[in-house]
Scaffold this active site. Structure first.
Site, mmCIF file in Angstrom:
data_model
loop_
_atom_site.group_PDB
_atom_site.id
_atom_site.type_symbol
_atom_site.label_atom_id
_atom_site.label_comp_id
_atom_site.label_asym_id
_atom_site.label_seq_id
_atom_site.Cartn_x
_atom_site.Cartn_y
_atom_site.Cartn_z
ATOM 1 N N HIS A 159 2.558 -12.886 -5.332
ATOM 2 C CA HIS A 159 1.545 -11.839 -5.115
ATOM 3 C C HIS A 159 0.893 -11.967 -3.737
ATOM 4 C CE1 HIS A 159 1.905 -11.167 -9.449
ATOM 5 N NE2 HIS A 159 1.690 -12.466 -9.607
ATOM 6 N N SER A 280 3.847 -4.656 24.683
ATOM 7 C CA SER A 280 3.122 -3.386 24.580
ATOM 8 C C SER A 280 2.969 -2.776 25.968
ATOM 9 C CB SER A 280 1.737 -3.628 23.968
ATOM 10 O OG SER A 280 0.886 -2.510 24.160
ATOM 11 N N GLU A 293 10.683 -4.743 12.619
ATOM 12 C CA GLU A 293 10.140 -3.424 12.305
ATOM 13 C C GLU A 293 11.233 -2.363 12.266
ATOM 14 O OE1 GLU A 293 6.704 -2.114 14.449
ATOM 15 O OE2 GLU A 293 5.889 -4.137 14.605
#
Length: 468
Positions: A159, A280, A293
Site C-alpha cells: 500500500h 528541464s 515516464e
C-alpha cells in the site's frame, strides 16, 4: 511510366473514386510486409509448379525475380507508388513489369485474403523473437543489479507504506520474474501461431494450391490451418500477440513507476546515469526520469491497441472482412513501441547507481520490524491473535515515546507486556528479519542467490529460443 495495377475491377463500369482509394490504400507503414509477401510468393510459386500451372523453368524465373525485387526494395531502388493499393498490388506490378505475362501467372490459386493473413503472421512470428531478445537484455540488467545487491537491505512496501525489510535484489527480481513470464507467453503464442493460412485462398481453400501443408513447412510453420474459413477470418493470434505486448507494457510501467520513486528526492535510493535522464528547459537543477515516464505513457498505447483489435473482431460475420486490416495498425504499433522502449529501459536499469547506506537506513523506518515481534511471540506459544495485539501496543508505545523498535530496552518491553522477553531484542535487526524469511521464494540472501541462479538458467533457455 509506372502503370497502376488493380487486383480487381473488371466487373465495374467506373474506376474507384479518389475518396475510396484514400480510404482503401494501405498506409506506408504496412509496406514493411514486403519481405514476408515475397517469401510467401516464392513458396506459392513452388506450389504452382507442383500443380502444373508453372513449369520448373517458369517457377525458377519467378523465384529469381522475386528475390531480386526484395534486394532492390531493401536497397531503396524501388518503392510503392501512390497508385499501389497495398503490398500485394505493389509487388505484382513490379513482377509483371519485369517478367511480363509470366508475372501474372503467380496470382493463380491464392487471394489477398490468405496472403494478408499469412504476411502478418510471419511478421509477428519474427517480431516475437526480437521482442524477447530485448526483454532478455532487460533481464540481464536486472540480474546484474540484483547480483550486486543480494545483501543490500531495503524497506519493503505494501500500500506504498513501509512494511517489512527485504533485500533490494529481491525487489528487483520481482520485476524480473514478471518479464520471464512475458517471454514464456511469447513462446506459448508462437506455438499457437504455428499454422499457415496460405492456401486458404478467399475462404474455401484453393482448387489449384492443394498442398498448403508443404508451403507451410517451407515458411517455417508446423503445418497449414485446419479450416480455410478460420484461416482467413480469424485474428485471435493477433489479439493474443497484442495481449502479450500489453502485458509487457504493464509490467514495464510498474517498473517505471518504482524507478520514479527510487530516484526521487524523497526516496533517493538510486541515481540515474546522466545518459539515461533529461533536464528541464526552465529549471537548471532538474534531472528527470523521462525514460520511465515515456515508458509508462507508451503502455497506454499497447493497451489501446489490444482494445481496438478486440472491438474490431467482436462482431465480424463469416470469413474475411476489411475490418481485419486494423490488425496491422495495432500490431505494428505494438512492435514499434516495444522496440523503442525496451532498450531504453534496459540501459537505464543497467547504469543506475544504488545508495546502499540510504536503503539500509530506511529499511527499519516506519516500524518495519513489528512483524518480528509478533512472530517471536508466536514461536514462544502466544496465540498469534494475541501476539498481534501485543505488538500493536508496543508500536503505539514507541510512537508515544518517539523511539524506534530497535531503541527499546528490557524495561520498555516489560512495561508493555511481561511476555515480551529480553531475548526478543535480538530479532529486531533488518539482517535478522531478512535472514528469517528463508522459505522458498523468500527474501533471505541465500534464497535470493538461488533465485538468481535459477533465473539465469531460464534466461539461457529463453535466449536459445530467441536465437540470440
Amino acid at each position: 511510366m509506372t502503370q497502376p495495377v488493380r487486383l480487381w475491377g473488371a466487373r465495374f463500369r467506373t474506376p474507384p473514386s479518389a475518396a475510396l482509394m484514400r480510404l482503401s490504400r494501405s498506409p506506408e507503414t504496412y509496406f514493411r510486409l514486403v519481405p514476408e509477401d515475397l517469401q510467401s510468393s516464392i513458396a506459392h510459386a513452388r506450389e504452382l509448379v507442383r500443380a502444373g500451372i508453372l513449369t520448373q523453368d517458369e517457377g525458377a524465373r519467378i523465384s529469381e525475380a522475386l528475390t531480386a525485387i526484395g534486394e532492390d526494395f531493401a536497397q531503396g531502388k524501388i518503392s510503392p507508388s501512390s497508385t499501389d493499393e497495398d503490398v500485394h498490388t505493389f509487388l505484382e506490378r513490379v513482377l509483371v513489369e519485369r517478367l511480363g505475362p509470366l508475372g501474372g501467372k503467380l496470382r493463380a490459386g491464392r487471394s489477398r485474403n490468405d496472403q494478408a493473413a499469412n504476411d502478418l503472421k510471419l511478421h509477428l512470428r519474427r517480431a516475437a523473437k526480437r521482442i524477447a531478445a530485448d526483454l532478455l537484455s532487460l533481464q540481464d540488467a536486472l540480474i546484474a543489479q540484483a547480483s550486486e545487491h543480494q545483501n543490500t537491505l531495503a524497506p519493503g512496501f505494501t500500500h506504498l507504506q513501509p512494511a517489512q525489510p527485504v533485500t533490494f535484489a529481491h525487489q528487483l527480481l520481482a520485476h524480473a520474474q514478471g518479464f520471464s513470464r512475458d517471454i514464456e507467453r511469447l513462446q506459448d503464442w508462437e506455438r499457437r501461431s504455428s499454422r499457415s493460412p496460405l492456401g486458404a485462398a478467399a475462404l474455401a481453400g484453393s482448387a489449384i494450391a492443394v498442398h498448403p501443408e508443404l508451403s507451410a513447412q517451407e515458411l517455417g510453420y508446423d503445418t497449414a490451418c485446419e479450416n480455410s474459413i478460420d484461416a482467413v477470418g480469424s485474428r485471435d493470434h493477433v489479439a493474443e500477440f497484442l495481449f502479450v505486448s500489453a502485458m509487457i507494457g504493464v509490467n514495464l510501467s510498474r517498473l517505471a513507476e518504482e524507478v520514479f520513486l527510487w530516484s526521487s528526492r524523497q526516496f533517493r535510493w538510486v541515481v540515474l546515469d546522466d545518459s539515461y535522464a533529461t533536464g528541464s528547459s526552465i529549471m537548471p537543477q532538474k534531472k528527470n526520469a523521462d525514460i520511465a515516464e515515456l515508458t509508462r505513457g507508451r503502455a497506454a498505447r499497447l493497451i489501446g491497441g489490444l482494445s481496438a483489435m478486440m472491438t474490431a473482431l467482436k462482431g465480424l460475420p463469416f470469413a474475411y472482412n476489411r475490418d481485419l486490416s486494423e490488425d496491422k495498425w495495432a500490431a505494428f504499433e505494438a512492435i514499434d513501441t516495444l522496440e523503442v522502449v525496451l532498450p531504453a529501459m534496459s540501459g537505464m536499469i543497467a547504469t543506475m547507481r544504488v545508495d546502499v547506506s540510504r536503503l539500509k537506513a530506511q529499511a527499519t523506518e516506519g516500524f518495519t520490524l513489528a512483524t518480528e515481534v509478533a512472530d517471536w511471540l508466536a514461536r514462544n506459544g502466544v496465540p498469534f491473535s494475541e501476539a498481534h495485539e501485543i505488538t500493536g501496543a508496543l508500536v503505539r508505545y514507541c510512537e508515544e515515546k518517539g523511539v524506534e523498535l530497535s531503541d527499546l530496552t528490557p524495561a520498555d518491553l516489560s512495561a508493555v507486556d511481561p511476555r515480551l522477553g529480553e531475548e526478543m531484542l535480538g530479532c529486531l535487526t533488518p539482517e535478522a528479519a531478512v535472514a528469517a524469511r528463508k522459505g522458498y521464494g523468500g527474501t533471505a540472501p541465500v534464497r535470493v542467490a538461488e533465485q538468481i541462479s535459477r533465473l539465469k538458467e531460464t534466461v539461457l533457455r529463453q535466449r536459445d529460443w530467441a536465437n540470440v
